[in-house]
Design a protein around this motif. Sequence first.
Motif, PDB file in Angstrom:
ATOM      1  N   PHE A  56      24.432  39.721  39.392  1.00  0.00           N
ATOM      2  CA  PHE A  56      25.251  38.683  38.316  1.00  0.00           C
ATOM      3  C   PHE A  56      24.409  37.577  37.923  1.00  0.00           C
ATOM      4  N   MET A  57      23.665  37.068  38.802  1.00  0.00           N
ATOM      5  CA  MET A  57      22.870  35.999  38.499  1.00  0.00           C
ATOM      6  C   MET A  57      21.472  36.334  37.339  1.00  0.00           C
ATOM      7  N   PHE A  58      20.890  37.528  37.562  1.00  0.00           N
ATOM      8  CA  PHE A  58      20.124  38.039  36.534  1.00  0.00           C
ATOM      9  C   PHE A  58      20.747  38.455  35.284  1.00  0.00           C
ATOM     10  N   ALA A  59      22.212  38.756  35.400  1.00  0.00           N
ATOM     11  CA  ALA A  59      22.914  39.260  34.149  1.00  0.00           C
ATOM     12  C   ALA A  59      23.388  38.010  33.610  1.00  0.00           C
ATOM     13  N   LEU A  60      23.440  36.785  34.135  1.00  0.00           N
ATOM     14  CA  LEU A  60      23.716  35.525  33.405  1.00  0.00           C
ATOM     15  C   LEU A  60      22.197  34.892  32.770  1.00  0.00           C
ATOM     16  N   ALA A  61      21.233  35.059  33.517  1.00  0.00           N
ATOM     17  CA  ALA A  61      20.034  34.457  33.072  1.00  0.00           C
ATOM     18  C   ALA A  61      19.149  35.149  32.147  1.00  0.00           C
ATOM     19  N   ILE A  62      18.931  36.259  32.083  1.00  0.00           N
ATOM     20  CA  ILE A  62      18.143  37.197  31.307  1.00  0.00           C
ATOM     21  C   ILE A  62      18.679  37.106  29.903  1.00  0.00           C
ATOM     22  N   PRO A  63      20.001  37.240  29.478  1.00  0.00           N
ATOM     23  CA  PRO A  63      20.399  37.129  27.993  1.00  0.00           C
ATOM     24  C   PRO A  63      20.958  35.458  28.102  1.00  0.00           C
ATOM     25  N   TYR A  64      20.512  34.579  28.549  1.00  0.00           N
ATOM     26  CA  TYR A  64      21.297  33.349  28.796  1.00  0.00           C
ATOM     27  C   TYR A  64      21.626  32.781  27.495  1.00  0.00           C
ATOM     28  N   HIS A  65      20.718  32.797  26.241  1.00  0.00           N
ATOM     29  CA  HIS A  65      21.194  32.199  24.936  1.00  0.00           C
ATOM     30  C   HIS A  65      22.268  32.928  24.518  1.00  0.00           C
ATOM     31  N   HIS A  66      22.643  34.497  24.602  1.00  0.00           N
ATOM     32  CA  HIS A  66      23.770  34.946  24.291  1.00  0.00           C
ATOM     33  C   HIS A  66      24.949  34.222  24.843  1.00  0.00           C
ATOM     34  N   TRP A  67      24.878  33.965  26.185  1.00  0.00           N
ATOM     35  CA  TRP A  67      26.044  33.170  26.679  1.00  0.00           C
ATOM     36  C   TRP A  67      26.289  31.899  26.147  1.00  0.00           C
ATOM     37  N   THR A  68      25.392  31.105  25.696  1.00  0.00           N
ATOM     38  CA  THR A  68      25.449  29.689  25.234  1.00  0.00           C
ATOM     39  C   THR A  68      26.275  29.743  23.886  1.00  0.00           C
ATOM     40  N   LEU A  69      26.406  30.890  23.379  1.00  0.00           N
ATOM     41  CA  LEU A  69      27.028  30.877  21.813  1.00  0.00           C
ATOM     42  C   LEU A  69      28.578  30.936  22.186  1.00  0.00           C
ATOM     43  N   LYS A  70      29.259  30.124  21.463  1.00  0.00           N
ATOM     44  CA  LYS A  70      30.556  29.660  21.573  1.00  0.00           C
ATOM     45  C   LYS A  70      31.476  31.095  21.670  1.00  0.00           C
ATOM     46  N   ASN A 129      31.078  33.641  23.364  1.00  0.00           N
ATOM     47  CA  ASN A 129      30.623  34.320  24.675  1.00  0.00           C
ATOM     48  C   ASN A 129      30.678  33.463  25.793  1.00  0.00           C
ATOM     49  N   ARG A 130      31.213  32.476  25.724  1.00  0.00           N
ATOM     50  CA  ARG A 130      31.377  31.409  26.874  1.00  0.00           C
ATOM     51  C   ARG A 130      32.168  31.935  27.895  1.00  0.00           C
ATOM     52  N   ILE A 131      33.360  32.631  27.643  1.00  0.00           N
ATOM     53  CA  ILE A 131      34.327  33.068  28.510  1.00  0.00           C
ATOM     54  C   ILE A 131      33.588  34.021  29.332  1.00  0.00           C
ATOM     55  N   GLY A 132      32.926  34.967  28.836  1.00  0.00           N
ATOM     56  CA  GLY A 132      31.982  36.177  29.332  1.00  0.00           C
ATOM     57  C   GLY A 132      31.123  35.467  30.556  1.00  0.00           C
ATOM     58  N   PHE A 133      30.539  34.330  30.255  1.00  0.00           N
ATOM     59  CA  PHE A 133      29.816  33.485  31.054  1.00  0.00           C
ATOM     60  C   PHE A 133      30.517  33.230  32.379  1.00  0.00           C
ATOM     61  N   VAL A 134      31.549  32.404  31.870  1.00  0.00           N
ATOM     62  CA  VAL A 134      32.450  31.779  33.164  1.00  0.00           C
ATOM     63  C   VAL A 134      32.950  33.006  34.117  1.00  0.00           C
ATOM     64  N   VAL A 135      33.124  34.212  33.500  1.00  0.00           N
ATOM     65  CA  VAL A 135      33.651  35.488  34.240  1.00  0.00           C
ATOM     66  C   VAL A 135      32.617  36.022  35.194  1.00  0.00           C
ATOM     67  N   LEU A 136      31.247  36.192  34.651  1.00  0.00           N
ATOM     68  CA  LEU A 136      30.205  36.625  35.602  1.00  0.00           C
ATOM     69  C   LEU A 136      30.040  35.547  36.605  1.00  0.00           C
TER      70      LEU A 136
END
Length: 517
Positions: free
Chosen positions: A384-398, A400-407
Motif C-alpha cells: 500500500f505504501m508503494f501504491a501511494l508513492a509511485i502514482p503520488y501526483h495522481h493522488w494529489t488531484l482533488k 482522487n483524494r478520497i482514494g489516497f485516504v482509503v489506501l
Amino acid sequence: MARDKQAAVLNALDVAKTQWYHFTAIIIAGMGFFTDAYDLFSISFVIKLLGRIYYTKQGAAKPGTLPPNVSAAVSGVALCGTLAGQLCFGWLGDKLGRKKVYGITLMLMVFSSIASGLSFGSSPEGVMATLCFFRFWLGFGIGGDYPLSATIMSEYANKKTRGAFIAAVFAMQGFGILAAGIVSIVVSSAFDRAYKAPPYSVDPNASLVPQADYVWRIILMFGAIPAALTYFWRLKMPETARYTALVARNAKQAASDMSKVLQVSLEAEEVNVKEDSDNTFGLFTKEFARRHGLHLLGTTTTWFLFDIAYYSQNLFQKDIFSAIGWIPATETMNGIEELYTIARAQTLTALCSLVPGYWFTVAFIDRIGRFAIQLMGFFFMTVFMFALAIPYHHWTLKPNRIGFVVLYSLTFFFSNFGPNATTFVVPAEIFPARLRSTCHGISAAAGKAGAIVGGFGFLYAAQSTNPAKTEAGYPPGIGMKNSLIMLATINFFGMLFTLLVPEPKGKSLEELSGETE
C-alpha cells in the motif's frame, strides 16, 4: 520435590481456564497503554496551535509554525524518554520484580501529564523548554509500561489464549489514540463556539483568541485521568507466579499468590528451589547468544524498522493530509478551527482503520499465529505504501483524494493487524523469566529508536524539493513521494527480518525459553 512443586505451579498457570481476573488484568495493564497512546499522540493534534500561539509574526502572510528544531524536540522528546524508560524499567522489572516498580511508571505519567499542561515561561522558548522537560519524564514513565505490562500479562495468561490477552492490553493503545482525537475535537469545538474568531486571512490579529492557550493545556492534562484511576488496582496486583517461582525461587509464595487471584488450588509447601547452573546464564553470555541471540536480533530489528514507518505516519498525518489538500490551507482557518480540523481527520482514520486492526489481531493471533500476522502486516504495508508513492501526483488531484485516504488507512489497518501488535507480544513470550522484562525493554527501546528516526527524520525528508515550497525554517527535502517510497522499502526489510522471529503459538513460556529443560 522442589522441581515437582515448581512444575505444578507453572503447569497450573498454563492450563488455567480463562477467568474474570484475566480480564481484570487486561483492564489494569491496558489502561496504562490507553494513557501511553493518549499522551504520545495528543501532541500531534496541538503542535500547529503551539506554532500559532508562540511563533506568529506580526504582518506575516501565514500563521506561525514551530521552528524545525523546536518542532522536532516537542514531537520527539517523549520518544527519547520512552526509550530510556524501557531500558531502565525493563531491567528493574527483572531485578526487583514486576509489581514493585509497576506503580512508579503510572505515577510518573500522572505527574508529567499535569505538569506538561502547566508549562509556563516568560518567552516562547521558555514554554517550549519546560514542555519538553516534562514530556521527557512523561515518556520515561510510558517506557516503563511497555516491558512491565507485556511481561505481567504473559506470565498471568494460559498458553491457549496468551497471545490474545497480551494483544488486548496493547489494543487499548488504539482507544487511547481515539480518545486523544475525541478530546481534541470536543475541547476545540467548545472553545471555537464560545470565542468566535475570523480566519487568519481575514484578520490575522483576531484569528487567535487569548483563550486558545488553555486549549492545548487541557488536552495534554486530560491524559492524567485514566492513569490515576487505575493506580490503586495496580498496587493490589500480586507479583506474577512465574517470577516468584522461577526468579525469586519461592514456589510456596507463587502458589499462594496464584490462588488469591485465579481459581486454582495447590498445596502450599515450603520449598527451596535450587539454582540450575545450566539455566542461570546472563544477558551478555555466550549461552544467551547461542539460545536467544537471533531471537533478540529479530525482535529488535523488526520493531526498529516498523516504528520508523509507524511513527512517521502517526505523528505527521496532518502534514500528509495537508499535502494532498484534505486539510485546508492554514491561513483559511482560525487557530482553534485548525486544531479541530486536524483532530477530526486523524480521528476518522483511527476509527475506521487503526482501532479495528488492533482487535483483528486479538481475534486471530492464537489461531493463525504471530509469525503469519507479522509477515502479512509488513507485506501489505509495503504494497500500500508503494501504491501511494509511485502514482503520488495522481493522488494529489482533488477527485482522487478520497482514494489516497482509503489506501493510507489500509496501511494503518495492516500495521495494527500486523507488526504493531506482534512486535509487542513476541518478546514477552520467548525469553527466560529472569531476562524477560529486560529483553522486552531492549526490543521496545529499539522500536523507539526507530520512532525517533522516523519522528525527526520525516519532518525534514518530507519537505518539498523546491525551496520555495518548504515550510518556514526547513531546508529542501526529498519530497512526500520519495519519503513514502523510503517507508515502503523499510517495511519490506521488516518482512525479511521477521524470518528470525520464532512462532510462540500454543507453547508454554518455559517451553519457548527452555529454562525448565
